[in-house]
Design a protein around this motif. Structure first.
Motif, mmCIF file in Angstrom:
data_model
loop_
_atom_site.group_PDB
_atom_site.id
_atom_site.type_symbol
_atom_site.label_atom_id
_atom_site.label_comp_id
_atom_site.label_asym_id
_atom_site.label_seq_id
_atom_site.Cartn_x
_atom_site.Cartn_y
_atom_site.Cartn_z
ATOM 1 N N TYR A 255 12.392 -30.119 2.100
ATOM 2 C CA TYR A 255 12.932 -31.131 3.015
ATOM 3 C C TYR A 255 13.579 -30.486 4.250
ATOM 4 C CZ TYR A 255 12.638 -34.504 -0.905
ATOM 5 O OH TYR A 255 12.218 -35.322 -1.922
ATOM 6 N N LYS A 257 13.379 -30.998 7.495
ATOM 7 C CA LYS A 257 13.851 -31.956 8.502
ATOM 8 C C LYS A 257 15.092 -32.701 8.002
ATOM 9 C CE LYS A 257 12.242 -35.841 11.376
ATOM 10 N NZ LYS A 257 13.226 -36.825 10.926
ATOM 11 N N SER A 258 15.045 -33.205 6.759
ATOM 12 C CA SER A 258 16.184 -33.937 6.200
ATOM 13 C C SER A 258 17.387 -33.018 6.045
ATOM 14 C CB SER A 258 15.810 -34.539 4.842
ATOM 15 O OG SER A 258 14.752 -35.469 4.968
ATOM 16 N N CYS A 259 17.154 -31.788 5.643
ATOM 17 C CA CYS A 259 18.253 -30.847 5.466
ATOM 18 C C CYS A 259 18.958 -30.578 6.792
ATOM 19 C CB CYS A 259 17.726 -29.538 4.875
ATOM 20 S SG CYS A 259 17.199 -29.690 3.143
ATOM 21 N N GLU A 261 19.086 -32.696 9.325
ATOM 22 C CA GLU A 261 19.795 -33.912 9.709
ATOM 23 C C GLU A 261 21.069 -34.108 8.902
ATOM 24 O OE1 GLU A 261 16.785 -36.833 9.152
ATOM 25 O OE2 GLU A 261 15.802 -36.437 11.082
ATOM 26 N N MET A 262 21.099 -33.624 7.661
ATOM 27 C CA MET A 262 22.288 -33.770 6.810
ATOM 28 C C MET A 262 23.316 -32.670 7.064
ATOM 29 S SD MET A 262 20.909 -35.020 3.071
ATOM 30 C CE MET A 262 19.815 -33.618 2.835
ATOM 31 N N ASN A 272 21.608 -33.798 -2.600
ATOM 32 C CA ASN A 272 20.334 -33.512 -1.951
ATOM 33 C C ASN A 272 20.357 -32.175 -1.220
ATOM 34 O OD1 ASN A 272 19.203 -35.909 -2.861
ATOM 35 N ND2 ASN A 272 19.834 -37.055 -1.053
ATOM 36 N N CYS A 273 21.543 -31.754 -0.775
ATOM 37 C CA CYS A 273 21.648 -30.485 -0.060
ATOM 38 C C CYS A 273 21.341 -29.289 -0.962
ATOM 39 C CB CYS A 273 23.035 -30.325 0.547
ATOM 40 S SG CYS A 273 23.264 -31.230 2.111
ATOM 41 N N CYS A 276 18.241 -27.607 -0.182
ATOM 42 C CA CYS A 276 18.138 -27.031 1.157
ATOM 43 C C CYS A 276 18.475 -25.544 1.107
ATOM 44 C CB CYS A 276 19.073 -27.758 2.123
ATOM 45 S SG CYS A 276 18.724 -29.540 2.228
ATOM 46 N N LYS A 332 13.141 -34.803 -7.297
ATOM 47 C CA LYS A 332 13.191 -34.969 -5.845
ATOM 48 C C LYS A 332 12.390 -33.881 -5.134
ATOM 49 C CE LYS A 332 17.723 -37.248 -5.918
ATOM 50 N NZ LYS A 332 19.163 -37.152 -5.559
ATOM 51 N N GLY A 336 9.381 -34.460 -2.580
ATOM 52 C CA GLY A 336 9.383 -33.903 -1.233
ATOM 53 C C GLY A 336 8.119 -33.127 -0.938
#
Length: 345
Positions: A255, A257-259, A261-262, A272-273, A276, A332, A336
């Protein structure tokens, strides 16, 4: 029995016409009985409802054996050998039914093999098809969709493994290493004439000897080949540099991109991190590296859990919260990988 006697009696009272079989752990002495004939005081036995409308092929009742590989418990990863399925038929035709003749409904060592069932021989022997494809082809001529059976087999394996996850995970606490583990079992099923699947039992360390039926040798060899590959027994690399050639950090990132953004490079508080790069601990890297290698080396194995993402899934957070934190992360991660590459779905 006898721990769940009361639970059984409530069920038998609700369905007074049901018949049952009582099994010992050695799977011997199986016979159809009414609820009044069962021995509720015998320890180490279990009682199952008898399926009295089994699906028949050429008049023979059969069971289905699916070879299943658990490669990790926490996080949970389960695969099934998808190259073929073991079909075993009763040696005598089911009708006219006689409860005293167990050869009509119990499958023992001298079962009727696929290549001796007339409607399957033309596919299995003459065309060289697998047992699974032979049965699927035959049912298609009867207007029946065998994919309904295969989907239920997979769902049942997934449900059983998820229900037992916590108990096995607790046992794993006795061992220092949590990654040097695998288990293979054979899940056995029976199917009724409505194509509904029922689980009969799970056999640990299933028999893979072809001494009785030499024709099964190739099936067993392919099961073992796939088992050895997916659990890493065929890996050639030993040094750290060569291991990175097979799987590096860029392979297990899921992830990016999501990582970003977070802001996971600043704080790792979100669960979720943990997937990352800045927040990923060494244990998670090992689990994801193993999962990546299994995906590459799965050959004819199909992932059962985390589930493939073109089937009915556990999608909402409430269901995922029933899983261990490591299993949630693994779920998850696979999702992903699927989002970035459909081949992972």
């Amino acid at each position: 029995m006898p721990l769940e006697k009361e639970k059984f009696m409530l069920y038998a009272k609700k369905y007074p016409n049901k018949l049952f079989v009582q099994k010992q752990n050695n799977h011997r002495g199986i016979k159809i009985k009414s609820s009044h004939e069962l021995d509720f005081n015998s320890s180490g036995t279990f009682i199952q409802e008898y399926i009295d409308n089994p699906l028949l092929i050429d008049g023979y009742k059969f069971d289905i054996g699916v070879y299943t590989i658990i490669t990790s418990i926490n996080p949970l990863r389960v695969y099934m050998y998808n190259g073929d399925i073991l079909f075993r038929f009763c040696p005598e035709k089911y009708e006219p039914f006689d409860a005293n003749n167990i050869d009509k409904y119990v499958i023992g060592d001298d079962y009727l093999p696929t290549w001796k069932v007339p409607s399957l021989k033309k596919y299995y022997v003459d065309q060289g098809a697998s047992m699974k494809v032979s049965v699927e082809s035959h049912l298609k001529t009867l207007g029946k969709d065998a994919t309904k059976i295969w989907d239920q087999l997979e769902d049942a394996i997934r449900v059983v493994c998820l229900e037992k996850e916590s108990k096995i995970k607790n046992l794993m606490s006795n061992y220092e290493s949590k990654t040097n583990f695998f288990e293979m079992a054979r899940f056995d099923f029976v199917v009724d004439d409505n194509l509904k699947v029922y689980i009969m039992e799970v056999n640990m360390s299933p028999n893979l000897s072809s001494a009785h039926y030499p024709q099964n040798r190739l099936l067993y060899e392919q099961v073992l080949f796939n088992l050895f590959a997916i659990v890493g027994l065929t890996h050639f690399e030993r040094k750290q540099d060569s291991i990175k050639m097979a799987v590096s950090m860029k392979n297990i990132v899921a992830y990016p991109k999501s990582c970003d953004e977070m802001n996971c490079q600043i704080t790792c508080q979100s669960e979720n991190c943990k997937l990352c790069y800045p927040c990923m601990d060494n244990e998670t890297k090992i689990h994801l590296t193993n999962a990546y290698r299994e995906h590459i080396d799965r050959h004819d194995c199909k992932r059962v859990f985390p589930p493939t993402f073109n089937t009915k899934l556990i999608e909402n957070s409430e269901d995922l919260n029933g899983l261990s934190p490591k299993t949630r992360l693994m779920y998850k991660w696979f999702k992903g990988k699927c989002m970035s590459d459909p081949e992972w779905c």
